[in-house]
Design a protein around this motif. Structure first.
Motif, PDB file in Angstrom:
ATOM      1  N   LEU A 202      44.060  55.453  18.211  1.00 60.40           N
ATOM      2  CA  LEU A 202      42.874  54.935  16.848  1.00 60.40           C
ATOM      3  C   LEU A 202      42.028  56.065  16.286  1.00 60.40           C
ATOM      4  N   GLU A 203      41.293  55.661  15.704  1.00 53.47           N
ATOM      5  CA  GLU A 203      40.683  56.225  14.211  1.00 53.47           C
ATOM      6  C   GLU A 203      39.417  57.422  14.443  1.00 53.47           C
ATOM      7  N   SER A 204      39.127  56.640  15.310  1.00 50.47           N
ATOM      8  CA  SER A 204      37.294  57.718  15.680  1.00 50.47           C
ATOM      9  C   SER A 204      37.261  58.097  17.525  1.00 50.47           C
ATOM     10  N   VAL A 205      36.647  59.248  17.434  1.00 49.51           N
ATOM     11  CA  VAL A 205      36.251  59.434  19.081  1.00 49.51           C
ATOM     12  C   VAL A 205      34.904  58.253  19.729  1.00 49.51           C
ATOM     13  N   TYR A 206      34.797  57.527  19.182  1.00 49.84           N
ATOM     14  CA  TYR A 206      33.594  56.428  18.993  1.00 49.84           C
ATOM     15  C   TYR A 206      34.576  55.388  19.414  1.00 49.84           C
ATOM     16  N   ALA A 207      35.781  55.400  18.363  1.00 56.66           N
ATOM     17  CA  ALA A 207      36.302  54.337  19.475  1.00 56.66           C
ATOM     18  C   ALA A 207      37.028  54.366  20.338  1.00 56.66           C
ATOM     19  N   LEU A 208      37.468  56.339  20.895  1.00 54.80           N
ATOM     20  CA  LEU A 208      38.418  56.219  22.132  1.00 54.80           C
ATOM     21  C   LEU A 208      37.138  55.981  23.543  1.00 54.80           C
ATOM     22  N   ILE A 209      35.161  55.983  23.035  1.00 55.94           N
ATOM     23  CA  ILE A 209      34.591  56.235  23.770  1.00 55.94           C
ATOM     24  C   ILE A 209      34.313  54.979  24.091  1.00 55.94           C
ATOM     25  N   GLU A 210      33.962  53.628  23.189  1.00 54.25           N
ATOM     26  CA  GLU A 210      33.516  52.552  23.339  1.00 54.25           C
ATOM     27  C   GLU A 210      35.004  52.043  24.282  1.00 54.25           C
ATOM     28  N   ALA A 211      35.812  52.662  23.981  1.00 56.12           N
ATOM     29  CA  ALA A 211      37.352  51.292  25.169  1.00 56.12           C
ATOM     30  C   ALA A 211      37.093  52.163  26.503  1.00 56.12           C
ATOM     31  N   VAL A 212      36.959  53.256  26.391  1.00 59.22           N
ATOM     32  CA  VAL A 212      37.331  53.591  27.709  1.00 59.22           C
ATOM     33  C   VAL A 212      35.542  53.053  28.525  1.00 59.22           C
ATOM     34  N   HIS A 213      34.310  53.146  28.235  1.00 56.81           N
ATOM     35  CA  HIS A 213      33.271  52.563  28.890  1.00 56.81           C
ATOM     36  C   HIS A 213      33.270  50.957  28.850  1.00 56.81           C
ATOM     37  N   LEU A 214      34.439  49.936  28.245  1.00 57.21           N
ATOM     38  CA  LEU A 214      34.336  48.830  28.389  1.00 57.21           C
ATOM     39  C   LEU A 214      35.405  48.664  29.155  1.00 57.21           C
ATOM     40  N   GLY A 215      36.853  49.407  29.479  1.00 60.95           N
ATOM     41  CA  GLY A 215      37.618  49.433  30.291  1.00 60.95           C
ATOM     42  C   GLY A 215      38.741  48.731  29.814  1.00 60.95           C
ATOM     43  N   ARG A 216      38.801  48.967  28.452  1.00 56.39           N
ATOM     44  CA  ARG A 216      39.843  48.802  27.652  1.00 56.39           C
ATOM     45  C   ARG A 216      41.398  50.022  27.244  1.00 56.39           C
ATOM     46  N   ILE A 217      40.560  50.919  28.032  1.00 55.73           N
ATOM     47  CA  ILE A 217      41.045  52.570  28.070  1.00 55.73           C
ATOM     48  C   ILE A 217      41.126  52.720  29.537  1.00 55.73           C
ATOM     49  N   ALA A 218      41.991  52.292  30.512  1.00 57.94           N
ATOM     50  CA  ALA A 218      41.585  53.367  32.388  1.00 57.94           C
ATOM     51  C   ALA A 218      40.817  54.770  31.532  1.00 57.94           C
ATOM     52  N   TRP A 219      40.010  55.323  32.190  1.00 55.73           N
ATOM     53  CA  TRP A 219      39.558  56.433  32.521  1.00 55.73           C
ATOM     54  C   TRP A 219      40.791  57.558  33.142  1.00 55.73           C
ATOM     55  N   ALA A 220      40.967  56.899  33.514  1.00 50.56           N
ATOM     56  CA  ALA A 220      42.382  57.886  34.564  1.00 50.56           C
ATOM     57  C   ALA A 220      43.382  57.931  33.875  1.00 50.56           C
ATOM     58  N   ARG A 221      43.784  57.287  31.932  1.00 51.54           N
ATOM     59  CA  ARG A 221      44.678  58.140  31.509  1.00 51.54           C
ATOM     60  C   ARG A 221      44.128  59.163  30.508  1.00 51.54           C
ATOM     61  N   ARG A 222      43.193  59.347  30.735  1.00 59.52           N
ATOM     62  CA  ARG A 222      42.515  60.651  30.133  1.00 59.52           C
ATOM     63  C   ARG A 222      43.154  61.284  30.684  1.00 59.52           C
ATOM     64  N   LEU A 223      44.173  62.117  31.620  1.00 56.23           N
ATOM     65  CA  LEU A 223      45.401  62.676  32.019  1.00 56.23           C
ATOM     66  C   LEU A 223      46.388  63.013  30.813  1.00 56.23           C
ATOM     67  N   GLU A 224      46.565  61.587  30.451  1.00 59.50           N
ATOM     68  CA  GLU A 224      47.244  61.319  29.305  1.00 59.50           C
ATOM     69  C   GLU A 224      46.796  62.637  28.253  1.00 59.50           C
ATOM     70  N   LEU A 225      45.933  63.013  28.234  1.00 59.14           N
ATOM     71  CA  LEU A 225      44.858  64.190  26.777  1.00 59.14           C
ATOM     72  C   LEU A 225      45.643  65.690  27.504  1.00 59.14           C
ATOM     73  N   VAL A 226      46.052  65.887  28.322  1.00 61.44           N
ATOM     74  CA  VAL A 226      46.546  66.945  28.295  1.00 61.44           C
ATOM     75  C   VAL A 226      47.701  67.588  27.793  1.00 61.44           C
ATOM     76  N   PRO A 227      48.557  67.197  27.472  1.00 60.97           N
ATOM     77  CA  PRO A 227      49.812  67.709  26.398  1.00 60.97           C
ATOM     78  C   PRO A 227      48.880  67.415  25.352  1.00 60.97           C
ATOM     79  N   VAL A 228      47.733  66.980  24.686  1.00 63.10           N
ATOM     80  CA  VAL A 228      47.474  66.549  23.317  1.00 63.10           C
ATOM     81  C   VAL A 228      46.843  68.267  23.418  1.00 63.10           C
ATOM     82  N   LEU A 229      45.661  68.262  24.276  1.00 62.17           N
ATOM     83  CA  LEU A 229      44.765  69.472  24.319  1.00 62.17           C
ATOM     84  C   LEU A 229      45.606  70.983  24.327  1.00 62.17           C
ATOM     85  N   PHE A 230      46.670  70.917  24.803  1.00 68.73           N
ATOM     86  CA  PHE A 230      47.743  72.212  25.154  1.00 68.73           C
ATOM     87  C   PHE A 230      48.149  71.888  23.588  1.00 68.73           C
TER      88      PHE A 230
END
Length: 355
Positions: A202-230
């Protein structure tokens, strides 16, 4: 090879929020059959449905053990280390539910953090009388400690409700919070603003927020962001680095509190670090944890546990059966990761140099 050898005497279960591991063992520590199943989530699906997930894996472990697997006969001991077995009432309820399945003559249920603790305590620590502290940082965070006299230190580990911070879920949520504020101007700049949505194409955090809020991306997938954070922290991003620093602070604070409660702060004692976040080999986190422990609990000996936690459930079960040291060693050899030719673990320990 699974399927040969003695009849099953022990059913060992390690069940986390995302996956379940089951092993059938003989009294001599030989592993006769194993299986992996789905996550164990009684709060989300109910106790019966959650135990059904275990039952499917138990059935496949018996099948993997072959004709000698004894699928129809209960084993002597069932030892289950389960996520969401945090409060005494939950342990009691889950013990009753597993007992009703008839898998074994005796059933012992522990929180899954005890599996990491037991897996990390080796013969040099005194396996006959385990003593140590374990901090597990996976989807969430938890800590347990035990003395050789049986005293334990526990935390409720119910998330923010019980004062917890961090774990993979918490880090992913914090990373998203900072990224959102960086994009709309409420927060300070951070590489997370572009890196997090890019992970999902995705191109923006807004698009990511929308996708999570509407269920297109499962909230559980936030775990995938840990390596990105590190990865952002390694690139010198101040926001990401601050989250890593706070995670190290939380890990060490829990360990020190448990050591103090058990009167072990002045004794040489292992502090076992497990779970996906702590076992991943993130140098920034490992080095901070090692340094903070050295400052606050100088005699603590930090070690990362990279063996599959079902090893801990198996060792606890063998303890209950009064199995020999050789039986414990046999089970450990099966589940522990391979070692390099010099005897060192294939993965680095905390604070070790990394290429």
């Amino acid at each position: 090879m699974p399927g040969a050898g003695p009849s099953p005497a022990l059913l060992a279960v390690d069940a986390g929020n995302s996956k379940t591991d089951v092993a059938l063992l003989g009294a001599d520590g030989s592993v006769l059959g194993t299986a992996r199943g789905g996550g164990f989530r009684p709060p989300a699906v109910g106790v019966d449905a959650a135990v059904d997930v275990l039952a499917e894996a138990v059935e496949r472990a018996h099948a993997a053990a072959g004709p000698g697997g004894g699928a129809a006969a209960p084993v002597h001991q069932v030892t289950a280390c389960l996520a969401n077995a945090d409060l005494p009432v939950e342990v009691e309820t889950l013990t009753e539910a597993l007992t009703a399945r008839g898998w074994g003559r005796r059933v012992a249920v522990h929180n899954d953090t005890f599996a990491v603790l037991r897996a990390g305590i080796t013969a040099r620590d005194g396996e006959a009388a385990p003593r140590g502290v374990a901090v597990v940082c996976g989807a969430g965070i938890n800590c347990v400690g035990v003395r050789s006299d049986g005293r334990t230190a526990r935390f409720p580990a119910l998330g923010r409700l019980s004062g917890d911070w961090g774990g993979g879920g918490g880090l992913g949520e914090e990373a998203l919070w900072h990224a959102a504020r960086a994009e709309d101007g409420r927060g300070e700049p951070t590489l997370l603003r572009t890196a997090l949505p890019a992970h999902f194409g995705l191109e923006s955090v807004y698009a990511l927020i929308e996708a999570v809020h509407l269920g297109r991306i499962a909230w559980a997938r936030r775990l995938e962001l840990v390596p990105v954070l590190f990865a952002a922290a390694r690139r010198g991003d101040a926001v990401a680095d601050g989250l890593v620093a706070r995670m190290a602070e939380e890990v060490v604070t829990m360990a020190v509190v448990a050591l103090r409660e058990l009167d072990l702060l002045t004794e040489e004692v292992p502090v076992l670090l497990g779970g996906g976040v702590l076992a991943a080999g993130h140098a920034l986190l490992d080095d901070r944890v090692t340094r903070l422990l050295a400052e606050r609990a100088p005699r603590a000996v930090p070690r990362v546990v990279r063996a599959r936690p079902v090893l801990g459930a198996a060792l606890l079960g063998l303890d209950t059966l009064g199995a020999s040291v050789a039986a414990h060693d046999r089970a450990r050899r099966y589940f522990e990761p391979p070692r390099l030719s010099d005897g060192a673990p294939a993965a680095p320990a905390p604070g070790a140099a990394r290429g």
